[in-house]
Design a protein around this motif. Structure first.
Motif, PDB file in Angstrom:
ATOM      1  N   PRO A 256     -38.964 -50.732 -24.616  1.00 38.68           N
ATOM      2  CA  PRO A 256     -40.300 -50.131 -24.618  1.00 38.68           C
ATOM      3  C   PRO A 256     -41.175 -50.807 -23.565  1.00 38.68           C
ATOM      4  O   PRO A 256     -40.853 -51.888 -23.064  1.00 38.68           O
ATOM      5  N   ARG A 257     -42.273 -50.172 -23.244  1.00 39.74           N
ATOM      6  CA  ARG A 257     -43.182 -50.760 -22.273  1.00 39.74           C
ATOM      7  C   ARG A 257     -43.657 -52.112 -22.779  1.00 39.74           C
ATOM      8  O   ARG A 257     -44.142 -52.240 -23.909  1.00 39.74           O
ATOM      9  N   GLY A 258     -43.478 -53.147 -21.953  1.00 42.43           N
ATOM     10  CA  GLY A 258     -43.851 -54.485 -22.354  1.00 42.43           C
ATOM     11  C   GLY A 258     -42.752 -55.228 -23.081  1.00 42.43           C
ATOM     12  O   GLY A 258     -42.927 -56.394 -23.431  1.00 42.43           O
ATOM     13  N   GLY A 259     -41.597 -54.557 -23.322  1.00 42.60           N
ATOM     14  CA  GLY A 259     -40.501 -55.209 -24.013  1.00 42.60           C
ATOM     15  C   GLY A 259     -39.812 -56.249 -23.150  1.00 42.60           C
ATOM     16  O   GLY A 259     -39.946 -56.264 -21.927  1.00 42.60           O
ATOM     17  N   ASP A 260     -39.047 -57.131 -23.816  1.00 46.06           N
ATOM     18  CA  ASP A 260     -38.406 -58.215 -23.084  1.00 46.06           C
ATOM     19  C   ASP A 260     -37.010 -58.453 -23.647  1.00 46.06           C
ATOM     20  O   ASP A 260     -36.507 -57.682 -24.481  1.00 46.06           O
ATOM     21  N   ALA A 261     -36.354 -59.515 -23.185  1.00 48.30           N
ATOM     22  CA  ALA A 261     -34.989 -59.814 -23.615  1.00 48.30           C
ATOM     23  C   ALA A 261     -34.919 -60.083 -25.114  1.00 48.30           C
ATOM     24  O   ALA A 261     -33.938 -59.706 -25.777  1.00 48.30           O
ATOM     25  N   PHE A 262     -35.921 -60.724 -25.677  1.00 50.78           N
ATOM     26  CA  PHE A 262     -35.943 -60.964 -27.123  1.00 50.78           C
ATOM     27  C   PHE A 262     -35.944 -59.633 -27.873  1.00 50.78           C
ATOM     28  O   PHE A 262     -35.204 -59.446 -28.848  1.00 50.78           O
ATOM     29  N   ASP A 263     -36.795 -58.687 -27.411  1.00 54.43           N
ATOM     30  CA  ASP A 263     -36.857 -57.384 -28.067  1.00 54.43           C
ATOM     31  C   ASP A 263     -35.529 -56.649 -27.938  1.00 54.43           C
ATOM     32  O   ASP A 263     -35.072 -56.001 -28.890  1.00 54.43           O
ATOM     33  N   PHE A 264     -34.886 -56.729 -26.771  1.00 48.75           N
ATOM     34  CA  PHE A 264     -33.613 -56.031 -26.563  1.00 48.75           C
ATOM     35  C   PHE A 264     -32.557 -56.535 -27.536  1.00 48.75           C
ATOM     36  O   PHE A 264     -31.846 -55.748 -28.179  1.00 48.75           O
ATOM     37  N   ILE A 265     -32.436 -57.849 -27.658  1.00 53.07           N
ATOM     38  CA  ILE A 265     -31.420 -58.410 -28.558  1.00 53.07           C
ATOM     39  C   ILE A 265     -31.743 -58.079 -30.005  1.00 53.07           C
ATOM     40  O   ILE A 265     -30.850 -57.731 -30.808  1.00 53.07           O
ATOM     41  N   ALA A 266     -33.031 -58.136 -30.349  1.00 44.96           N
ATOM     42  CA  ALA A 266     -33.431 -57.807 -31.725  1.00 44.96           C
ATOM     43  C   ALA A 266     -33.120 -56.341 -32.032  1.00 44.96           C
ATOM     44  O   ALA A 266     -32.657 -56.012 -33.145  1.00 44.96           O
ATOM     45  N   MET A 267     -33.343 -55.437 -31.067  1.00 47.49           N
ATOM     46  CA  MET A 267     -33.043 -54.011 -31.264  1.00 47.49           C
ATOM     47  C   MET A 267     -31.551 -53.804 -31.516  1.00 47.49           C
ATOM     48  O   MET A 267     -31.157 -53.025 -32.395  1.00 47.49           O
ATOM     49  N   GLN A 268     -30.699 -54.487 -30.761  1.00 47.28           N
ATOM     50  CA  GLN A 268     -29.256 -54.320 -30.945  1.00 47.28           C
ATOM     51  C   GLN A 268     -28.809 -54.849 -32.299  1.00 47.28           C
ATOM     52  O   GLN A 268     -27.960 -54.251 -32.970  1.00 47.28           O
ATOM     53  N   ARG A 269     -29.380 -55.975 -32.688  1.00 50.79           N
ATOM     54  CA  ARG A 269     -29.012 -56.544 -33.987  1.00 50.79           C
ATOM     55  C   ARG A 269     -29.485 -55.662 -35.141  1.00 50.79           C
ATOM     56  O   ARG A 269     -28.768 -55.446 -36.126  1.00 50.79           O
ATOM     57  N   ASN A 270     -30.710 -55.152 -35.012  1.00 47.25           N
ATOM     58  CA  ASN A 270     -31.250 -54.329 -36.097  1.00 47.25           C
ATOM     59  C   ASN A 270     -30.510 -53.007 -36.227  1.00 47.25           C
ATOM     60  O   ASN A 270     -30.400 -52.450 -37.326  1.00 47.25           O
ATOM     61  N   ALA A 271     -29.993 -52.500 -35.098  1.00 46.61           N
ATOM     62  CA  ALA A 271     -29.256 -51.238 -35.157  1.00 46.61           C
ATOM     63  C   ALA A 271     -27.944 -51.412 -35.920  1.00 46.61           C
ATOM     64  O   ALA A 271     -27.423 -50.442 -36.490  1.00 46.61           O
ATOM     65  N   GLY A 272     -27.380 -52.613 -35.909  1.00 43.35           N
ATOM     66  CA  GLY A 272     -26.166 -52.882 -36.667  1.00 43.35           C
ATOM     67  C   GLY A 272     -24.894 -52.405 -36.009  1.00 43.35           C
ATOM     68  O   GLY A 272     -23.800 -52.652 -36.528  1.00 43.35           O
ATOM     69  N   ALA A 273     -24.996 -51.736 -34.889  1.00 42.62           N
ATOM     70  CA  ALA A 273     -23.794 -51.209 -34.242  1.00 42.62           C
ATOM     71  C   ALA A 273     -23.044 -52.279 -33.465  1.00 42.62           C
ATOM     72  O   ALA A 273     -21.834 -52.175 -33.262  1.00 42.62           O
ATOM     73  N   LEU A 274     -23.756 -53.330 -33.013  1.00 39.52           N
ATOM     74  CA  LEU A 274     -23.152 -54.373 -32.186  1.00 39.52           C
ATOM     75  C   LEU A 274     -23.401 -55.726 -32.820  1.00 39.52           C
ATOM     76  O   LEU A 274     -24.495 -55.997 -33.321  1.00 39.52           O
ATOM     77  N   ASN A 275     -22.396 -56.578 -32.792  1.00 38.26           N
ATOM     78  CA  ASN A 275     -22.608 -57.961 -33.199  1.00 38.26           C
ATOM     79  C   ASN A 275     -22.944 -58.795 -31.966  1.00 38.26           C
ATOM     80  O   ASN A 275     -22.993 -58.281 -30.849  1.00 38.26           O
ATOM     81  N   ASP A 276     -23.166 -60.100 -32.156  1.00 36.34           N
ATOM     82  CA  ASP A 276     -23.588 -60.937 -31.040  1.00 36.34           C
ATOM     83  C   ASP A 276     -22.546 -60.994 -29.935  1.00 36.34           C
ATOM     84  O   ASP A 276     -22.881 -61.042 -28.749  1.00 36.34           O
TER      85      ASP A 276
END
Length: 792
Positions: A256-276
């Motif tokens: 999203p506008r203003g998003g960063d690497a922390f937000d990207f990793i949090a989005m992937q984790r919250n989606a549950g489709a990908l692990n670390d």
């Protein structure tokens, strides 16, 4: 510059108010200006941060010390009994024994912190801590504490500041670079190596990026304008490193506008489709597919000196030039310049190169040796012109003998004339006896001479002259000798002589002279400061400076040498000059000598055309008008130097020059390419500031000692009080583009020594190694009004 002026020069956003100035404090994340600046009654700069930053932290963040806030004292001091003016002083800074004590003091005022990040030196010891408080409305408060020799203070770390997670960067090849510690920690949690610069996005240039030299750096910018600006700043800082890192910019998906690497990793984790492991693999695959950014190397104010290409000179010139350089302990550029002009002077109007129909270039060169007093310019001139002086002395003796015989002939003629007059009284009219012809002194070499005297000598020596002045400033200063309205009355005549054009000289006392082909080569020396003063606006606008070739090698110590110019080499040089003086000229319809026009051979012409067009394209891109004028004249200089080399080629066998060979043209192009570099250097010198001049001399000192220096060696050489002062001066050279910091890899238990290394020549900039398209980076266009610290 007063202390207040110095301070304000480092606070570009400072604004004036009724008490002084207000600015953002550089020692903490200051969204609203909280730093007050004023001037004390004694001239001292007073600083006060309303958020509590110590004066030491404020000055350290600006690269200053508290001593810089006090004015320099001069003259007699006030007697101790004199009343003292009461002034407001900066409050004493609070020093804490430990970082925990400093943090506790902050928490006592601001409450329990939300997060903290510790910065460590290469040895793993803590050097700074960044604390964060989350506020209402999504706002935050960021405050740093840092270690000083006296203890811990509330304020930013001194520059250059260490990177986050510095100890982990030593033995890895790929490093992810984020904007802020919070994002770096998120990337690290995936099992990757990540770092960021301290004290916010606006302070990226204050960090020490040298640990990333030679590594692969993957930038993860925030999805907004400040994020792109931060990435652009980091790319600029990384481009200064040696060896150069491989830099890639990875724009994360679906931010999203203003998003960063922390937000990207949090989005992937919250989606549950990908692990670390999946997220880490995705980031690494994305980085693998990226093309590296083409780094722009910083350009110093004045480019480095390049050695004169002595090997491209014809053999007889090369041997002589190398011998003169060895005998005088000077750079070969001085002897090469002098030799070229002397050869041109000896050829003069005997030949000229026919570039094409309507374009003829004469064998005329103007050259100047530029160097400070004591750089052994004069001995070079003496050795190069000694053979001509010997020839001049021999010609002067022959002329003296001829004048004696002429005087005897005049006396005999007077007797005959008297007898003729007596015979005319009674006898038939007859023609008077012929007057004896006055001998003409054959001249080549002239020195301190007026234009009207030069006109007399040119009329008697139509094959041309060579003017040699040890101090060329006297030649330039002679222009206004007969000026009625100021400097410049003789300039048109001299400009015509550079092109061997026609010159008309009119003087009330000495009469008028017209020279059809006035060919005069000029050789001399001058000091850098005198060069700038002598070739003023009038000389530059007239194109006088543009016609002068320059040789300005770095100063070398005039060390003792047993080397001397051997008699054999000197004799060979004299033989060559005599052969050039004997080259046959053509004759015009009136029986007067004129140049033989020498064409350019077919293969040589192909070389010339290719170089000519390449040179013309370079000229169009030059913004400096003076340098552009000089470049324009170098086209003719290339043809002229090719003519010189062609003449030298045949002079040994006594043959006439038939054409400009391919070999002669190739050699000439190499020499003129060198003169182009010298022209860029000298025109930059003419426009440099005192600060630039001082930096250039420092880099020349480093270059003479191998091109690299450690902080400790620099401290000793420059007599700095502290290693910090020495490193600060070297940092200024890095910022100006003169060099980079190089830290060798750690091989043992000891810490490797950081060294300043001069920037290699930037003319052959490395291209994109992958050959693919570049990843675009948004350039910094204006200061952001957003968070100076970025998202932590």
């Amino acid at each position: 510059m007063s202390p207040v002026e110095l301070l304000l020069s480092k606070l570009p956003g400072a604004k004036r108010n009724d008490r002084g100035w207000v600015a953002r404090c550089p020692a903490h994340d200051d969204k609203r200006p909280s730093l007050s600046v004023s001037e004390g009654g004694d001239g001292r700069a007073l600083v006060h941060c309303h958020a509590g930053c110590a004066p030491e932290a404020i000055t350290a963040a600006l690269g200053l010390t508290l001593d810089d806030l006090a004015p320099e004292r001069s003259g007699p001091t006030r007697p101790s009994s004199a009343p003292k003016r009461q002034t407001r002083s900066t409050p004493p800074s609070k020093v804490f024994k430990t970082a925990n004590d400093a943090m506790a003091a902050l928490e006592k005022t601001l409450g329990q912190r939300t997060a903290l990040w510790t910065y460590r030196g290469a040895d793993g010891e803590p050097v700074g801590v960044v604390l964060r408080w989350n506020l209402r409305g999504g706002k935050k408060n960021i405050r740093p504490v840092s270690r000083t020799p006296a203890g811990w203070i509330i304020g930013g770390m001194p520059t250059p500041r260490p990177l986050y997670q510095l100890p982990t960067l030593a033995n890895v090849q790929r490093v992810f670079v984020t904007e802020g510690e919070k994002c770096a920690d998120a990337v690290i949690s995936l099992g990757l190596i990540a770092t960021t610069s301290p004290h916010g996005a606006q302070s990226a240039s204050s960090a020490d990026w040298s640990p990333l030299a030679g590594k692969e750096c993957i930038l993860l910018p925030d999805n907004d304008k400040p994020g792109e600006e931060y990435a652009a700043t980091v790319v600029g800082e990384l481009s200064k490193l040696t060896p150069a890192p491989t830099v890639k910019v990875l724009h994360l998906d679906n931010l999203p506008r203003g998003g960063d690497a922390f937000d990207f990793i949090a989005m992937q984790r919250n989606a549950g489709a990908l692990n670390d492991d999946d997220i880490r693999a995705h980031l690494e695959r994305s980085a693998d597919r990226l093309s590296p950014v083409e780094l722009e190397k910083p350009q110093p104010a004045i480019e480095s000196f390049r050695s004169f290409p002595v090997d491209v000179l014809p053999d007889r010139m090369r041997v002589f030039v190398e011998a003169v350089a060895a005998a005088t302990g000077t750079d070969p550029a001085f002897a090469a310049m002098a030799a070229l002009v002397v050869v041109a002077g000896c050829i003069g109007n005997r030949v000229a190169v026919l570039v094409k129909s309507g374009w003829v270039e004469p064998a005329v060169l103007w050259g100047v040796l530029v160097g400070r007093s004591g750089t052994t310019k004069s001995p070079v001139l003496k050795l190069v012109t000694r053979a001509l002086i010997d020839l001049f002395k021999a010609a002067r003796r022959a002329f003296t003998d001829a004048m004696k015989e002429y005087q005897r002939e005049v006396e005999r003629h007077n007797v005959r004339l008297a007898e003729w007059k007596k015979s005319q009284r009674n006898g038939p009219p007859t023609d008077p006896p012929d007057e004896p012809e006055r001998p003409i002194e054959r001249r080549l070499l002239v020195s301190d001479i007026t234009v009207e005297k030069l006109g007399v000598l040119l009329a008697e020596n139509p094959l041309g002259l060579l003017l040699v002045r040890d101090e060329l400033a006297g030649w330039i200063g002679s222009y206004d000798r007969y000026a009625s309205g100021g400097r410049g009355s003789d300039q048109p005549a001299w400009l015509s002589m550079h092109d061997a054009g026609s010159v008309s000289i009119d003087r009330k006392t000495s009469g008028s002279f017209f020279i059809d082909r006035a060919a005069v080569s000029v050789l001399g020396s001058i000091q850098p400061g005198t060069l700038a003063r002598s070739f003023g606006t009038a000389e530059r606008e007239a194109g006088l400076l543009a016609r002068v070739l320059v040789a300005y090698p770095p100063d070398l110590p005039a060390l003792w040498t047993e080397a001397a110019l051997s008699d054999n080499v000197a004799a060979e040089w004299r033989t060559l000059l005599e052969a050039l003086l004997a080259l046959p000229a053509a004759v015009d319809e009136d029986g007067d000598p004129r140049p033989r026009f020498i064409p350019i051979a077919r293969k040589a012409k192909a070389l010339w055309v290719e170089w000519h067009d390449r040179h013309a394209r370079e000229l169009v891109d030059i913004s400096n008008d003076d340098l552009a004028a000089h470049y324009a004249k170098l086209k003719g200089a290339c043809a002229r130097i090719a003519l010189l080399f062609a003449c030298v080629e045949v002079a040994a066998g006594g043959d006439a020059v038939a054409c400009i060979s391919e070999d002669a043209m190739r050699r000439a192009i190499a020499v003129v390419e060198w003169f182009k570099g010298e022209g860029r250097r000298v025109y930059a010198v003419l426009g440099e500031s005192e600060e630039d001049r001082a930096r250039r001399r420092l880099t020349e000192w480093i270059e003479r000692r191998g091109g690299a220096v450690s902080v400790r060696d620099w401290q000793r050489a420059r007599s700095h009080k502290t290693a910090g002062d020495a490193e600060g001066e070297l940092n200024e050279l890095v910022e100006a583009g003169y060099g980079q910091w190089h830290v060798p890899p750690q091989t043992g238990r000891g810490r490797p020594t950081k060294r300043f290394v001069l920037t290699p020549d930037n003319s052959d900039t490395d291209k994109n190694p992958s050959g693919g398209p570049e990843t675009p980076i948004v350039s910094v266009s204006e200061a952001s009004d957003g968070d100076d610290w970025g998202e932590l």
